[in-house]
Design an enzyme around this catalytic site. Structure first.
Site, PDB file in Angstrom:
ATOM      1  N   GLY A  96      -2.699   2.816   8.802  1.00  0.00           N
ATOM      2  CA  GLY A  96      -2.747   2.984   7.356  1.00  0.00           C
ATOM      3  C   GLY A  96      -1.601   3.840   6.876  1.00  0.00           C
ATOM      4  O   GLY A  96      -0.996   4.593   7.642  1.00  0.00           O
ATOM      5  N   GLY A 116      -0.473   6.259   3.408  1.00  0.00           N
ATOM      6  CA  GLY A 116      -0.841   6.816   2.116  1.00  0.00           C
ATOM      7  C   GLY A 116       0.402   7.180   1.347  1.00  0.00           C
ATOM      8  O   GLY A 116       1.506   6.782   1.720  1.00  0.00           O
ATOM      9  N   ASP A 123     -10.750  10.830  -7.329  1.00  0.00           N
ATOM     10  CA  ASP A 123      -9.932   9.672  -6.954  1.00  0.00           C
ATOM     11  C   ASP A 123     -10.677   8.797  -5.968  1.00  0.00           C
ATOM     12  O   ASP A 123     -10.138   8.390  -4.940  1.00  0.00           O
ATOM     13  CB  ASP A 123      -8.594  10.147  -6.364  1.00  0.00           C
ATOM     14  CG  ASP A 123      -7.628   8.982  -6.187  1.00  0.00           C
ATOM     15  OD1 ASP A 123      -7.735   8.002  -6.954  1.00  0.00           O
ATOM     16  OD2 ASP A 123      -6.786   9.042  -5.282  1.00  0.00           O
TER      17      ASP A 123
HETATM   18  N1  LIG Z   1      -9.395   8.498  10.438  1.00  0.00           N
HETATM   19  C1  LIG Z   1      -8.860   7.304  10.156  1.00  0.00           C
HETATM   20  N2  LIG Z   1      -9.098   6.239  10.937  1.00  0.00           N
HETATM   21  C2  LIG Z   1      -8.567   5.025  10.670  1.00  0.00           C
HETATM   22  N3  LIG Z   1      -7.804   4.772   9.597  1.00  0.00           N
HETATM   23  C3  LIG Z   1      -7.545   5.788   8.758  1.00  0.00           C
HETATM   24  C4  LIG Z   1      -8.048   7.102   8.983  1.00  0.00           C
HETATM   25  N4  LIG Z   1      -7.638   7.907   7.984  1.00  0.00           N
HETATM   26  C5  LIG Z   1      -6.908   7.137   7.181  1.00  0.00           C
HETATM   27  N5  LIG Z   1      -6.846   5.867   7.629  1.00  0.00           N
HETATM   28  C6  LIG Z   1      -6.157   4.732   7.001  1.00  0.00           C
HETATM   29  O1  LIG Z   1      -4.976   5.195   6.396  1.00  0.00           O
HETATM   30  C7  LIG Z   1      -5.012   4.984   4.985  1.00  0.00           C
HETATM   31  C8  LIG Z   1      -4.341   6.147   4.281  1.00  0.00           C
HETATM   32  O2  LIG Z   1      -5.016   7.347   4.642  1.00  0.00           O
HETATM   33  P1  LIG Z   1      -5.302   8.496   3.585  1.00  0.00           P
HETATM   34  O3  LIG Z   1      -6.008   7.920   2.405  1.00  0.00           O
HETATM   35  O4  LIG Z   1      -5.966   9.605   4.272  1.00  0.00           O
HETATM   36  O5  LIG Z   1      -3.821   8.898   3.224  1.00  0.00           O
HETATM   37  P2  LIG Z   1      -3.323   9.516   1.873  1.00  0.00           P
HETATM   38  O6  LIG Z   1      -1.908   9.948   2.076  1.00  0.00           O
HETATM   39  O7  LIG Z   1      -4.271  10.550   1.423  1.00  0.00           O
HETATM   40  O8  LIG Z   1      -3.402   8.212   0.987  1.00  0.00           O
HETATM   41  P3  LIG Z   1      -3.428   8.077  -0.578  1.00  0.00           P
HETATM   42  O9  LIG Z   1      -2.156   8.649  -1.064  1.00  0.00           O
HETATM   43  O10 LIG Z   1      -3.550   6.591  -0.830  1.00  0.00           O
HETATM   44  O11 LIG Z   1      -4.657   8.812  -0.997  1.00  0.00           O
HETATM   45  C9  LIG Z   1      -6.487   4.833   4.657  1.00  0.00           C
HETATM   46  O12 LIG Z   1      -6.698   4.038   3.527  1.00  0.00           O
HETATM   47  C10 LIG Z   1      -7.036   4.174   5.902  1.00  0.00           C
HETATM   48  O13 LIG Z   1      -6.841   2.774   5.846  1.00  0.00           O
END
Ligand SMILES: Nc1ncnc2c1ncn2[C@@H]1O[C@H](COP(=O)(O)OP(=O)(O)OP(=O)(O)O)[C@@H](O)[C@H]1O
Length: 674
Positions: free
Chosen positions: A319, A321, A438
């Site tokens: 994933g 973000g 969010d």
């Molecule tokens: N523990 C995990 N196990 C498997 N996949 C994960 C995990 N944590 C995150 N992901 C995947 O990675 C993606 C992005 O993670 P996360 O939402 O924590 O990042 P972020 O930088 O906070 O993203 P955003 O900016 O979209 O909020 C998630 O939507 C998920 O698909």
């Protein structure tokens, strides 16, 4: 600050209250003065309003004043002393680079061994010893010269035996270990035991007990004993999965910390044999080696991460973000999968860093909970500006899952189950006086079939807002935004930004949007362009459609022609839940506890009673029956149809039972408010 909102204080308390290894997260520490704190309040993604509700700034940073202040932050953030980017914790970065030394990933401190014929020969020196390094450095192409190697565990089975080494700048050779002037011989793998300090409860290093395992030119006595090695990682107290070190059959030892540390004295080969029995064989090394890649450096070394002084093999990206990449990682120690979230904070502004700090503190505070993803370790590497978080691994997230099933007829049991789990997760957050603000399907992770909240969204609205909104609209976040998040409620002229008032009901709206998507295949405003959605979401005149029959949408959200083939009756309870979440007036929305109590999740028991008087539909006289039927609304009838379909699938039930259940169903429907 005395005039801080209680919720801000709460979050601040959480952070200060954190029992994380503060040193390891020192990069997150404020070293700025008070005026920065004020600015941070202004620009954090969530700050609190005086009535205890959270103020979100998803849009506020469009303000030009905000941009000006942002630049101030950017300028200040680059001041090295603020983030101490040149050092890592208290130890200087001692990585030595030579023409032949290419760290695979600088932050991992993992370097490749020599080609096989060089028999893992390594040399080591202090940074100030660069000159001597050039004399002794092995110039064989592909060979590496590094300071301080420490074997931290075997990562493969069978010949040729391999060991994994980390370049550990702050590890020193225990004085009792004599240096040895020959190539490292890995033949004694079976004899290698985990060694850790008896005093240490958090630093489970694997150190070779064989003096022969150390390179020749490491100076004996220049390094402290193993238990003096500082723990850089922030390990979830008590255990970073004790099972990483304590095998299931040794679990009883885990209760005693000092025993747990001693437990892995089982020979490595034995331990790996056990692992293989328990979890199957680790991935074949051949499949991890791609010599065509990166100058022949084995792929398995490129893809190694070291967190909390433990080695992990990166198996791929799962994933991405806003500023993070999430990897699936494999622990050779226990054969389990974890998720590694790498966040780059080099370019991050002050408030983004605050966001990470909050996220870690919140995750850690809440991660003992079943509905919140477990955070095992968080480790900051200032030298490359990266934060690593090791979490439990989830097979997929709700966004991907919904996407997969978007074109299939809905399954009410599926919806009920996940809806309840989402509510439970958000309730945990709300109970801590935190508003997520969010919520979206991508923030719910499926871990072994169970939904868990992964992201507290604190950091994401902080970077560049315009980009964020654009990005969010692209991935659909705006589709889950509450009307109040899109309405400038409170223009604060002093700060020059528009504040938006968000509270727990905003999360309820977002949940309502997710539920709507589960039912109709898309969020309520997903069919609109971003600008239209921004206008429509808060606009009372824009009526949200709640069709009584849910039909999987086609790709362009046009009604499917196969209404009869795929349509599923939504039913009054589910309809009611959606409508009560998607009220534009916040006060009219149900709360999470109310939603958990709602008949949609707590249907009136319809299991047939054994009362012979109403064993079949024919029990009530035909007049009563017809009155019942005529008094029913279309949606109630729909529910009966839905139940009948369910029942007809259970062909094993006797007809009397089905009749009786149908009768109960009708009676229950009568009790429901219309
Ligand atoms: N523990 C995990 N196990 C498997 N996949 C994960 C995990 N944590 C995150 N992901 C995947 O990675 C993606 C992005 O993670 P996360 O939402 O924590 O990042 P972020 O930088 O906070 O993203 P955003 O900016 O979209 O909020 C998630 O939507 C998920 O698909």
């Amino acid at each position: 600050m005395s005039n801080r909102d209680p919720l801000v204080t709460n979050i601040a308390d959480l952070v200060s209250d954190s029992s994380f290894d503060e040193e390891s997260l020192s990069f997150l520490e404020d070293s700025e003065d008070q005026d920065l704190s004020l600015k941070n309040d202004t620009f954090s993604s969530k700050s609190a309003h005086s009535d205890g509700t959270v103020i979100s700034d998803n849009l506020r940073r469009r303000s030009s004043d905000a941009n000006t202040a942002e630049k101030t932050f950017q300028a200040r953030i680059k001041e090295p002393e603020l983030f101490n980017l040149t050092s890592y914790g208290t130890a200087p970065n001692r990585e030595v680079k030579s023409p032949a030394f290419q760290p695979i990933r600088s932050h991992e401190h993992i370097v490749t061994p020599m080609p096989a014929q060089n028999s893992m020969r390594m040399q080591s020196m202090e940074p100030q010893e660069n000159e001597s390094m050039s004399k002794t450095h092995n110039k064989t192409p592909g060979s590496l010269s590094v300071s301080r190697w420490r074997r931290i565990g075997r990562i493969g089975l069978g010949p040729p035996k391999r060991a994994e080494y980390t370049l550990s700048s702050d590890v020193k050779v225990p004085s009792e270990l004599k240096p040895m002037n020959h190539a490292i011989d890995d033949d004694n793998d079976n004899d290698v035991e985990m060694k850790s300090s008896e005093n240490s409860t958090t630093s489970p290093f694997v150190l070779p007990t064989q003096a022969s395992n150390f390179p020749s030119d490491i100076q004996a006595g220049s390094l402290p004993n193993a238990h003096d090695v500082p723990m850089r990682a922030t390990v979830n107290p008590a255990q970073f999965e004790e099972s990483l070190f304590v095998k299931p059959h040794l679990k009883e030892l885990a209760s005693d910390k000092s025993s747990a540390m001693k437990a892995p004295s089982v020979p490595l080969q034995h331990r790996f044999d056990q692992q293989e029995q328990l979890h199957g064989p680790p991935p074949k090394m051949n499949s991890l080696v791609d010599p065509s890649h990166n100058n022949g450096i084995p792929k398995f070394l490129q893809d190694v991460a070291t967190v909390a002084n433990l080695p992990f093999i990166k198996l791929g990206i799962v994933g991405k973000g806003g500023s993070s990449t999430v990897f699936r990682i494999y622990s050779p120690e226990n054969g389990r999968l974890y998720a590694l979230k790498e966040v780059s904070f080099l370019q991050a502004d002050y408030s983004t860093i605050q966001g990470y700090k909050n996220e870690i503190a919140l995750l850690r505070k809440l991660s003992g909970n079943d509905r919140i993803v477990k955070l095992y370790a968080a480790e900051a590497n200032n030298s490359i500006g990266q934060l690593n978080m090791v979490m439990e691994y989830g097979e997929t997230d709700l966004a991907k899952l919904l996407n997969k099933y978007a074109t299939k007829p809905i399954n009410l049991n599926f919806i009920r189950m996940y809806w309840e789990q989402m509510l439970q997760a958000v309730q945990i957050v709300h109970e801590q006086n935190i508003v997520h603000s969010d919520l979206k399907p991508a923030n719910f992770l499926l871990v072994e079939g169970s939904l868990k909240l992964i992201d507290f969204g604190i950091a994401k609205a902080i970077g560049n807002d315009t980009t964020n909104i654009h990005r969010d609209s692209h991935v659909g976040t705006i589709n889950y935004m509450a009307p109040e998040a899109l309405t400038d409620m409170n223009a604060n002229t002093n700060l020059g930004v528009k504040l938006v008032k968000l509270g727990r009901p905003s999360d309820v709206w977002s949940l309502g949007c997710i539920l709507y998507q589960m039912v109709y295949g898309r969020a309520p405003f997903a069919h609109l362009k971003m600008i239209q959605a921004i206008a429509a979401i808060p606009d009372e005149r824009h009526q949200i459609q709640f069709p009584e029959i849910a039909v999987p949408p086609s790709a362009n959200f046009e009604p499917s022609p196969n209404v009869h083939a795929h349509g599923v009756v939504v039913g009054p309870d589910l309809m009611d839940v959606m409508k009560r979440c998607l009220q534009r007036d916040q006060k009219k929305r149900l709360t999470i506890p109310e939603l958990l109590m709602h008949p949609f999740l707590n249907p009136v028991p319809s299991f047939p009673s054994h009362n012979p008087q109403r064993n079949s539909l024919s029990s009530p006289d035909s007049n009563t029956h017809s009155k019942l039927m005529t008094a029913m609304s279309a949606s109630q009838l729909s529910m009966i149809i839905e139940r009948s379909i369910e029942l007809s699938k259970r062909k094993s039930l006797p007809k009397e039972l089905i009749d009786s259940m149908a009768y109960d169903c009708i009676s229950n429907l009568q009790k429901m408010p219309r």
